[in-house]
Design a protein around this motif. Structure first.
Motif, PDB file in Angstrom:
ATOM      1  N   LEU A  12     -18.118 -26.561 -31.367  1.00 26.74           N
ATOM      2  CA  LEU A  12     -17.774 -27.815 -30.699  1.00 26.74           C
ATOM      3  C   LEU A  12     -16.376 -27.761 -30.096  1.00 26.74           C
ATOM      4  O   LEU A  12     -15.513 -27.036 -30.585  1.00 26.74           O
ATOM      5  N   VAL A  13     -16.152 -28.574 -29.058  1.00 27.89           N
ATOM      6  CA  VAL A  13     -14.826 -28.756 -28.480  1.00 27.89           C
ATOM      7  C   VAL A  13     -14.494 -30.242 -28.579  1.00 27.89           C
ATOM      8  O   VAL A  13     -15.260 -31.089 -28.112  1.00 27.89           O
ATOM      9  N   LEU A  14     -13.357 -30.540 -29.225  1.00 28.83           N
ATOM     10  CA  LEU A  14     -12.896 -31.921 -29.361  1.00 28.83           C
ATOM     11  C   LEU A  14     -11.628 -32.083 -28.543  1.00 28.83           C
ATOM     12  O   LEU A  14     -10.775 -31.191 -28.516  1.00 28.83           O
ATOM     13  N   THR A  15     -11.492 -33.224 -27.874  1.00 25.79           N
ATOM     14  CA  THR A  15     -10.331 -33.504 -27.037  1.00 25.79           C
ATOM     15  C   THR A  15      -9.560 -34.682 -27.638  1.00 25.79           C
ATOM     16  O   THR A  15     -10.043 -35.333 -28.570  1.00 25.79           O
ATOM     17  N   PRO A  16      -8.372 -34.990 -27.106  1.00 18.26           N
ATOM     18  CA  PRO A  16      -7.575 -36.083 -27.682  1.00 18.26           C
ATOM     19  C   PRO A  16      -8.370 -37.378 -27.847  1.00 18.26           C
ATOM     20  O   PRO A  16      -9.112 -37.780 -26.954  1.00 18.26           O
ATOM     21  N   GLY A  17      -8.233 -37.972 -29.024  1.00 17.95           N
ATOM     22  CA  GLY A  17      -8.935 -39.197 -29.342  1.00 17.95           C
ATOM     23  C   GLY A  17     -10.263 -38.992 -30.033  1.00 17.95           C
ATOM     24  O   GLY A  17     -10.865 -39.943 -30.515  1.00 17.95           O
ATOM     25  N   GLU A  18     -10.734 -37.741 -30.096  1.00 24.07           N
ATOM     26  CA  GLU A  18     -12.001 -37.483 -30.769  1.00 24.07           C
ATOM     27  C   GLU A  18     -11.745 -37.108 -32.225  1.00 24.07           C
ATOM     28  O   GLU A  18     -10.696 -36.567 -32.570  1.00 24.07           O
ATOM     29  N   ALA A  19     -12.736 -37.421 -33.055  1.00 19.49           N
ATOM     30  CA  ALA A  19     -12.623 -37.171 -34.488  1.00 19.49           C
ATOM     31  C   ALA A  19     -13.876 -36.468 -34.989  1.00 19.49           C
ATOM     32  O   ALA A  19     -14.925 -36.527 -34.354  1.00 19.49           O
ATOM     33  N   ALA A  20     -13.746 -35.819 -36.129  1.00 21.63           N
ATOM     34  CA  ALA A  20     -14.882 -35.173 -36.781  1.00 21.63           C
ATOM     35  C   ALA A  20     -14.709 -35.319 -38.282  1.00 21.63           C
ATOM     36  O   ALA A  20     -13.590 -35.458 -38.778  1.00 21.63           O
ATOM     37  N   GLU A  21     -15.819 -35.303 -38.993  1.00 23.31           N
ATOM     38  CA  GLU A  21     -15.793 -35.326 -40.450  1.00 23.31           C
ATOM     39  C   GLU A  21     -16.845 -34.341 -40.945  1.00 23.31           C
ATOM     40  O   GLU A  21     -17.882 -34.168 -40.309  1.00 23.31           O
ATOM     41  N   PHE A  22     -16.567 -33.693 -42.087  1.00 22.11           N
ATOM     42  CA  PHE A  22     -17.547 -32.760 -42.617  1.00 22.11           C
ATOM     43  C   PHE A  22     -17.237 -32.402 -44.061  1.00 22.11           C
ATOM     44  O   PHE A  22     -16.102 -32.493 -44.512  1.00 22.11           O
ATOM     45  N   ASP A  23     -18.282 -31.982 -44.741  1.00 18.06           N
ATOM     46  CA  ASP A  23     -18.182 -31.457 -46.098  1.00 18.06           C
ATOM     47  C   ASP A  23     -17.639 -30.035 -45.957  1.00 18.06           C
ATOM     48  O   ASP A  23     -18.180 -29.237 -45.193  1.00 18.06           O
ATOM     49  N   THR A  24     -16.578 -29.707 -46.671  1.00 16.67           N
ATOM     50  CA  THR A  24     -15.956 -28.391 -46.507  1.00 16.67           C
ATOM     51  C   THR A  24     -16.715 -27.280 -47.223  1.00 16.67           C
ATOM     52  O   THR A  24     -16.288 -26.132 -47.191  1.00 16.67           O
ATOM     53  N   HIS A  25     -17.861 -27.610 -47.825  1.00 22.02           N
ATOM     54  CA  HIS A  25     -18.744 -26.560 -48.334  1.00 22.02           C
ATOM     55  C   HIS A  25     -19.485 -25.902 -47.168  1.00 22.02           C
ATOM     56  O   HIS A  25     -20.011 -24.800 -47.304  1.00 22.02           O
ATOM     57  N   VAL A  26     -19.545 -26.597 -46.028  1.00 20.69           N
ATOM     58  CA  VAL A  26     -20.142 -26.033 -44.816  1.00 20.69           C
ATOM     59  C   VAL A  26     -19.115 -25.077 -44.211  1.00 20.69           C
ATOM     60  O   VAL A  26     -17.954 -25.453 -44.029  1.00 20.69           O
ATOM     61  N   PRO A  27     -19.496 -23.828 -43.894  1.00 16.87           N
ATOM     62  CA  PRO A  27     -18.530 -22.901 -43.290  1.00 16.87           C
ATOM     63  C   PRO A  27     -17.926 -23.519 -42.021  1.00 16.87           C
ATOM     64  O   PRO A  27     -18.644 -24.016 -41.167  1.00 16.87           O
ATOM     65  N   HIS A  28     -16.585 -23.485 -41.944  1.00 15.64           N
ATOM     66  CA  HIS A  28     -15.903 -24.110 -40.812  1.00 15.64           C
ATOM     67  C   HIS A  28     -14.663 -23.306 -40.424  1.00 15.64           C
ATOM     68  O   HIS A  28     -14.110 -22.559 -41.227  1.00 15.64           O
ATOM     69  N   TRP A  29     -14.248 -23.503 -39.170  1.00 16.68           N
ATOM     70  CA  TRP A  29     -13.081 -22.811 -38.611  1.00 16.68           C
ATOM     71  C   TRP A  29     -12.495 -23.686 -37.516  1.00 16.68           C
ATOM     72  O   TRP A  29     -13.229 -24.326 -36.760  1.00 16.68           O
ATOM     73  N   LEU A  30     -11.164 -23.728 -37.442  1.00 14.84           N
ATOM     74  CA  LEU A  30     -10.468 -24.492 -36.412  1.00 14.84           C
ATOM     75  C   LEU A  30      -9.661 -23.548 -35.538  1.00 14.84           C
ATOM     76  O   LEU A  30      -8.996 -22.645 -36.047  1.00 14.84           O
ATOM     77  N   GLY A  31      -9.696 -23.767 -34.232  1.00 15.18           N
ATOM     78  CA  GLY A  31      -8.909 -22.957 -33.312  1.00 15.18           C
ATOM     79  C   GLY A  31      -8.665 -23.721 -32.020  1.00 15.18           C
ATOM     80  O   GLY A  31      -9.014 -24.892 -31.897  1.00 15.18           O
ATOM     81  N   THR A  32      -8.072 -23.060 -31.053  1.00 14.34           N
ATOM     82  CA  THR A  32      -7.817 -23.699 -29.765  1.00 14.34           C
ATOM     83  C   THR A  32      -8.951 -23.380 -28.801  1.00 14.34           C
ATOM     84  O   THR A  32      -9.508 -22.290 -28.831  1.00 14.34           O
ATOM     85  N   ALA A  33      -9.273 -24.353 -27.949  1.00 18.03           N
ATOM     86  CA  ALA A  33     -10.306 -24.151 -26.938  1.00 18.03           C
ATOM     87  C   ALA A  33      -9.667 -23.852 -25.587  1.00 18.03           C
ATOM     88  O   ALA A  33     -10.357 -23.757 -24.586  1.00 18.03           O
ATOM     89  N   ALA A  34      -8.337 -23.725 -25.556  1.00 21.24           N
ATOM     90  CA  ALA A  34      -7.602 -23.443 -24.321  1.00 21.24           C
ATOM     91  C   ALA A  34      -6.326 -22.696 -24.696  1.00 21.24           C
ATOM     92  O   ALA A  34      -6.038 -22.501 -25.869  1.00 21.24           O
ATOM     93  N   ASP A  35      -5.560 -22.298 -23.680  1.00 19.26           N
ATOM     94  CA  ASP A  35      -4.320 -21.560 -23.930  1.00 19.26           C
ATOM     95  C   ASP A  35      -3.176 -22.442 -24.413  1.00 19.26           C
ATOM     96  O   ASP A  35      -2.094 -21.943 -24.680  1.00 19.26           O
ATOM     97  N   ALA A  36      -3.388 -23.748 -24.499  1.00 19.57           N
ATOM     98  CA  ALA A  36      -2.336 -24.677 -24.933  1.00 19.57           C
ATOM     99  C   ALA A  36      -2.496 -25.001 -26.418  1.00 19.57           C
ATOM    100  O   ALA A  36      -3.577 -24.882 -26.989  1.00 19.57           O
ATOM    101  N   ALA A  37      -1.400 -25.438 -27.017  1.00 18.36           N
ATOM    102  CA  ALA A  37      -1.417 -25.810 -28.436  1.00 18.36           C
ATOM    103  C   ALA A  37      -2.318 -27.025 -28.661  1.00 18.36           C
ATOM    104  O   ALA A  37      -2.535 -27.837 -27.766  1.00 18.36           O
ATOM    105  N   VAL A  38      -2.822 -27.126 -29.881  1.00 18.52           N
ATOM    106  CA  VAL A  38      -3.615 -28.272 -30.312  1.00 18.52           C
ATOM    107  C   VAL A  38      -2.862 -28.929 -31.466  1.00 18.52           C
ATOM    108  O   VAL A  38      -2.384 -28.241 -32.368  1.00 18.52           O
TER     109      VAL A  38
END
Length: 191
Positions: free
Chosen positions: A145-171
């Motif tokens: 998924l790609v989330l942009t400013p103002g978007e939110a997500a929730e999840f159980d951390t037992h589900v494999p997950h990873w966070l990163g940037t979708a562009a060359d700019a900081a998040v």
């Protein structure tokens, strides 16, 4: 009983209450700290006097300041003193210090990590995040998924997950993490 005896006498009760509030077993705490279960049990019951060598790993494992374990008197200063932590090239800034329950962090993922290969992880808890700035790439189970400013997500951390940037700019994002989480609905576009 002098002040030192009073402070040391209350450490065991605080340790037991903190561990139970976090729903952590002695076995799990022993694994996380390298302190034997019997020593932890004796600390909690007051049969063993706490030392700095024992209290430091416990404070780290519980994510609380040492002051909280020993019951240091409050300073009267309500400000949060942020001490950023860098992990895997990302900067985590703790915004809360309350033991147990939800913990709040501001997370900055630099644009230099764009293109990093996802390495999904799992752990105990539940997570809620809100994107402040930039484009966040969230790999959650088999979703990308790609989330942009103002978007939110929730999840159980037992589900494999990873966070990163979708562009060359900081998040920049806010994260609430805890054994339970306030429920909100995932609003994101699939990639």
């Amino acid at each position: 009983m002098d002040d030192l005896d009073q402070v040391l006498g209350g450490v065991g009760q605080r340790l037991r209450a903190l561990r139970r509030r976090r729903e952590v077993t002695l076995a799990k705490l022993a694994e996380a700290t390298g302190i034997s279960e019997s020593t932890l049990s004796r600390l909690e019951s007051g049969e063993r006097q706490p030392t700095l060598k024992l209290l430091l790993p416990l404070a780290r494992a519980h994510g609380v300041p040492l002051d909280e374990l020993v019951g240091a008197p409050p300073t009267g200063d309500p400000r949060v003193h942020i001490r950023p932590v860098r992990r895997h090239g990302m900067t985590f800034m703790p915004l809360s210090r309350r033991p147990g329950g939800a913990h709040a962090f501001k997370l900055i993922i630099p644009g230099s990590l764009h293109g990093a290969e996802p390495d999904p992880q799992t752990h105990e808890g539940y997570e809620w995040l809100y994107v402040l700035e930039g484009r966040l790439r969230l790999v959650l189970g088999d979703q990308d998924l790609v989330l942009t400013p103002g978007e939110a997500a929730e999840f159980d951390t037992h589900v494999p997950h990873w966070l990163g940037t979708a562009a060359d700019a900081a998040v920049e994002l806010l994260i609430l993490f805890g054994p339970q989480g306030e429920r909100t609905h995932l609003r994101a576009r699939t990639r």
